[in-house]
Design an enzyme around this catalytic site. Sequence first.
Site, PDB file in Angstrom:
ATOM      1  N   ASP A  16       0.808  -1.229   0.000  1.00 35.79           N
ATOM      2  CA  ASP A  16       0.000   0.000   0.000  1.00 35.79           C
ATOM      3  C   ASP A  16       0.834   1.269   0.000  1.00 35.79           C
ATOM      4  OD1 ASP A  16      -2.251  -1.608   0.082  1.00 35.79           O
ATOM      5  OD2 ASP A  16      -2.364  -1.572   2.263  1.00 35.79           O
ATOM      6  N   LYS A  19       1.950   2.123  -5.131  1.00 33.74           N
ATOM      7  CA  LYS A  19       2.513   1.552  -6.369  1.00 33.74           C
ATOM      8  C   LYS A  19       1.640   1.860  -7.578  1.00 33.74           C
ATOM      9  CE  LYS A  19       2.418  -2.460  -4.310  1.00 33.74           C
ATOM     10  NZ  LYS A  19       2.193  -2.142  -2.890  1.00 33.74           N
ATOM     11  N   GLY A  43      -4.459  -4.181  -3.918  1.00 35.51           N
ATOM     12  CA  GLY A  43      -5.447  -3.155  -4.250  1.00 35.51           C
ATOM     13  C   GLY A  43      -4.659  -1.916  -4.599  1.00 35.51           C
ATOM     14  N   HIS A  44      -4.590  -1.593  -5.882  1.00 43.55           N
ATOM     15  CA  HIS A  44      -3.749  -0.479  -6.341  1.00 43.55           C
ATOM     16  C   HIS A  44      -4.650   0.660  -6.811  1.00 43.55           C
ATOM     17  CE1 HIS A  44      -0.118  -3.354  -7.127  1.00 43.55           C
ATOM     18  NE2 HIS A  44      -0.567  -3.400  -5.909  1.00 43.55           N
ATOM     19  N   GLN A 225       2.107  -6.112  -3.036  1.00 49.14           N
ATOM     20  CA  GLN A 225       2.519  -6.234  -1.639  1.00 49.14           C
ATOM     21  C   GLN A 225       3.816  -5.442  -1.404  1.00 49.14           C
ATOM     22  OE1 GLN A 225       1.449  -9.484  -3.329  1.00 49.14           O
ATOM     23  NE2 GLN A 225      -0.462  -8.530  -2.746  1.00 49.14           N
TER      24      GLN A 225
HETATM   25  P1  GDP Z   1      -0.658   0.366  -3.605  1.00 50.46           P
HETATM   26  O1  GDP Z   1      -1.288  -0.898  -3.136  1.00 50.46           O
HETATM   27  O2  GDP Z   1       0.812   0.395  -3.311  1.00 50.46           O
HETATM   28  O3  GDP Z   1      -0.959   0.702  -5.025  1.00 50.46           O
HETATM   29  O4  GDP Z   1      -1.299   1.527  -2.693  1.00 50.46           O
HETATM   30  P2  GDP Z   1      -2.859   1.692  -2.300  1.00 50.46           P
HETATM   31  O5  GDP Z   1      -3.616   2.158  -3.475  1.00 50.46           O
HETATM   32  O6  GDP Z   1      -3.354   0.468  -1.604  1.00 50.46           O
HETATM   33  O7  GDP Z   1      -2.751   2.790  -1.164  1.00 50.46           O
HETATM   34  C1  GDP Z   1      -2.229   4.046  -1.406  1.00 50.46           C
HETATM   35  C2  GDP Z   1      -3.297   5.088  -1.045  1.00 50.46           C
HETATM   36  O8  GDP Z   1      -2.685   6.347  -0.911  1.00 50.46           O
HETATM   37  C3  GDP Z   1      -4.338   5.261  -2.127  1.00 50.46           C
HETATM   38  O9  GDP Z   1      -5.562   5.577  -1.507  1.00 50.46           O
HETATM   39  C4  GDP Z   1      -3.823   6.434  -2.945  1.00 50.46           C
HETATM   40  O10 GDP Z   1      -4.854   7.143  -3.612  1.00 50.46           O
HETATM   41  C5  GDP Z   1      -3.196   7.278  -1.874  1.00 50.46           C
HETATM   42  N1  GDP Z   1      -2.029   8.076  -2.270  1.00 50.46           N
HETATM   43  C6  GDP Z   1      -1.031   7.748  -3.129  1.00 50.46           C
HETATM   44  N2  GDP Z   1      -0.073   8.704  -3.133  1.00 50.46           N
HETATM   45  C7  GDP Z   1      -0.456   9.638  -2.247  1.00 50.46           C
HETATM   46  C8  GDP Z   1       0.135  10.848  -1.770  1.00 50.46           C
HETATM   47  O11 GDP Z   1       1.237  11.256  -2.145  1.00 50.46           O
HETATM   48  N3  GDP Z   1      -0.577  11.558  -0.842  1.00 50.46           N
HETATM   49  C9  GDP Z   1      -1.783  11.142  -0.361  1.00 50.46           C
HETATM   50  N4  GDP Z   1      -2.396  11.884   0.546  1.00 50.46           N
HETATM   51  N5  GDP Z   1      -2.358   9.998  -0.781  1.00 50.46           N
HETATM   52  C10 GDP Z   1      -1.702   9.249  -1.697  1.00 50.46           C
HETATM   53  P1  IMO Z   2      -0.817  -4.160  -2.246  1.00 50.62           P
HETATM   54  O1  IMO Z   2      -0.336  -4.740  -3.540  1.00 50.62           O
HETATM   55  C1  IMO Z   2      -1.032  -4.524   2.111  1.00 50.62           C
HETATM   56  C2  IMO Z   2      -1.201  -8.598   3.743  1.00 50.62           C
HETATM   57  C3  IMO Z   2      -2.494  -9.029   4.414  1.00 50.62           C
HETATM   58  C4  IMO Z   2      -1.957 -10.030   5.436  1.00 50.62           C
HETATM   59  C5  IMO Z   2      -0.821 -10.700   4.678  1.00 50.62           C
HETATM   60  C6  IMO Z   2      -1.188 -12.025   4.017  1.00 50.62           C
HETATM   61  O2  IMO Z   2      -2.113  -3.444  -2.340  1.00 50.62           O
HETATM   62  O3  IMO Z   2       0.257  -3.378  -1.576  1.00 50.62           O
HETATM   63  P2  IMO Z   2      -2.684 -12.691   1.907  1.00 50.62           P
HETATM   64  O4  IMO Z   2      -4.122 -12.439   1.624  1.00 50.62           O
HETATM   65  O5  IMO Z   2      -1.751 -12.165   0.876  1.00 50.62           O
HETATM   66  O6  IMO Z   2      -2.401 -14.127   2.227  1.00 50.62           O
HETATM   67  O7  IMO Z   2      -2.392 -11.873   3.274  1.00 50.62           O
HETATM   68  O8  IMO Z   2      -0.410  -9.781   3.677  1.00 50.62           O
HETATM   69  N1  IMO Z   2      -1.345  -8.091   2.367  1.00 50.62           N
HETATM   70  C7  IMO Z   2      -1.263  -6.795   2.020  1.00 50.62           C
HETATM   71  N2  IMO Z   2      -1.103  -5.695   2.780  1.00 50.62           N
HETATM   72  N3  IMO Z   2      -1.064  -4.420   0.766  1.00 50.62           N
HETATM   73  C8  IMO Z   2      -1.199  -5.522  -0.010  1.00 50.62           C
HETATM   74  O9  IMO Z   2      -1.133  -5.476  -1.357  1.00 50.62           O
HETATM   75  C9  IMO Z   2      -1.332  -6.777   0.616  1.00 50.62           C
HETATM   76  N4  IMO Z   2      -1.490  -8.042   0.157  1.00 50.62           N
HETATM   77  C10 IMO Z   2      -1.480  -8.825   1.239  1.00 50.62           C
HETATM   78  O10 IMO Z   2      -3.147  -7.944   5.035  1.00 50.62           O
HETATM   79  O11 IMO Z   2      -1.394  -9.342   6.533  1.00 50.62           O
HETATM   80 MG    MG Z   3      -2.842  -1.563  -1.907  1.00 50.73          MG
END
Ligand code: GDP
Ligand code: IMO
Ligand code: MG
Length: 426
Positions: A16, A19, A43-44, A225
């Site tokens: 999270d 990415k 979840g991207h 991840q």
């Molecule tokens: P990923 O799994 O690595 O793609 O990241 P996620 O989408 O799960 O979580 C990142 C969250 O931070 C999302 O809700 C983005 O919209 C938000 N986000 C990304 N970059 C920034 C930033 O620079 N500032 C803020 N406030 N939010 C951001």
């Molecule tokens: P992105 O790509 C954050 C965490 C789960 C749990 C552990 C194992 O959005 O960064 P799983 O379902 O993979 O067997 O869960 O890994 N986890 C993540 N945490 N971002 C993710 O993906 C994750 N994918 C798995 O919360 O602790």
């Molecule tokens: Mg994510």
Amino acid sequence: MKKGKVDALLGIVFGDEGKGKVVDVFTPRYDVVARFAGGPNAGHTIIFDGKKFVLRSIPSGIFDEGKLNVIGNGCVIAPDLFMAEAKELEAAGYDLRSRLHISKRAHLILPTHRVLDRAYEAAKGKNAVGTTGKGIGPTYSEKAARTGLRVGDILENFEAKYAALKARHEQQLRDLHYTDYDITEEEQRWLEGINYMRQFQLTDTEAELNRMLNEGKNILAEGAQGTMLDIDHGTYPFVSSSSTTTGGVCTGLGIAPNRIGEVFGIFKAYSTRVGAGPFPVELFDETGDKIREIGHEYGAVTGRNRRCGWIDLVALKYAIMVNGVTQLIMMKSDVLDGFETIRACVAYQKDGVTTTDMPYDTEGWQAVYKDIKGWQTDLSAITSAADFPEAFRNYIDYLEAELHTPITIVSVGPDREQTIIRQHVS
Ligand code: GDP
Ligand code: IMO
Ligand code: MG
């Protein structure tokens, strides 16, 4: 980026990191965007033109018409969730069928894998991993046990193969005394998903990618991840089940190590973790709540509260080492705008022992902090690194000196536009 190379963009902490946002920003410079590990546990989030998408299995390069997107052999895919995700994108006007290829070697997540995920978690009781419940662990276990079903299996005699594997899972669930489940509706959608997937280009993506590299094309490998969730290098057993690191790029796409070019390591200006497991920097006080609230730190997949804490230099140094990170990308800097003092974890301490190396067992360690002056300035509207306040520049300089790696991009908000390139990115 160099021609004929694969650059990797990897989450280097607990996932999270943002990415999806950066892959979307980078896509115009690449010919291909490829996912190499994980599945719908990811979840991207991508935000542009007032629209928001959360991608789980489909690469974040999908919004750029001319680019090939690949779900590589190292991924696991749930046909029902893939169908839902793809239909949403198609409804929004993106033509996936011409720009998405799925490896025949990627493994299928069955509905019963998801039940097994729940059953294993229930059996672990207070030691549960806190998985996303998407069947990730059971599917990768099955892959390693050499009993899994792959995407290519859906092209021939699939129904018999599926029935046999499902029957084995049902037996396993009986053995675990986990029988209170009903997958009737889910299975119907899943089988619909199988049919839907048949309309896509299910190919030998490994050969395709190598052919394109030989033609001088370049590829962006989109991590899922993060390093601390890697099956080998993370906080085992509180990890996911795939290789999320640079090594995973090679095995998960079928490309050789000498094809790897830049390795972008992406992290937040602070730390978060979803699910159980050691997290020495975790804040249990109002500062943690404040970071969660300002950063909207709730899971994109499960909606769970993300655990929040200060930045962890022990983890970052370790991840930079394991991945061979060449450039760092710092996200969500704006979330710390209001803090008078921010902190960085510089070491771990337990039973009178202090270490700056990632310990084998991260359980029970306390963070040792250095205090840093906050910038107390709104970063979100800044468009050039030249306009960064001095205290923020000092924070970046401090991190670069500690991590021995340049921070070439800084993100100051969730939108595509809120991305600041500090230095030339090769
Ligand atoms: P990923 O799994 O690595 O793609 O990241 P996620 O989408 O799960 O979580 C990142 C969250 O931070 C999302 O809700 C983005 O919209 C938000 N986000 C990304 N970059 C920034 C930033 O620079 N500032 C803020 N406030 N939010 C951001
Ligand atoms: P992105 O790509 C954050 C965490 C789960 C749990 C552990 C194992 O959005 O960064 P799983 O379902 O993979 O067997 O869960 O890994 N986890 C993540 N945490 N971002 C993710 O993906 C994750 N994918 C798995 O919360 O602790
Ligand atoms: Mg994510």
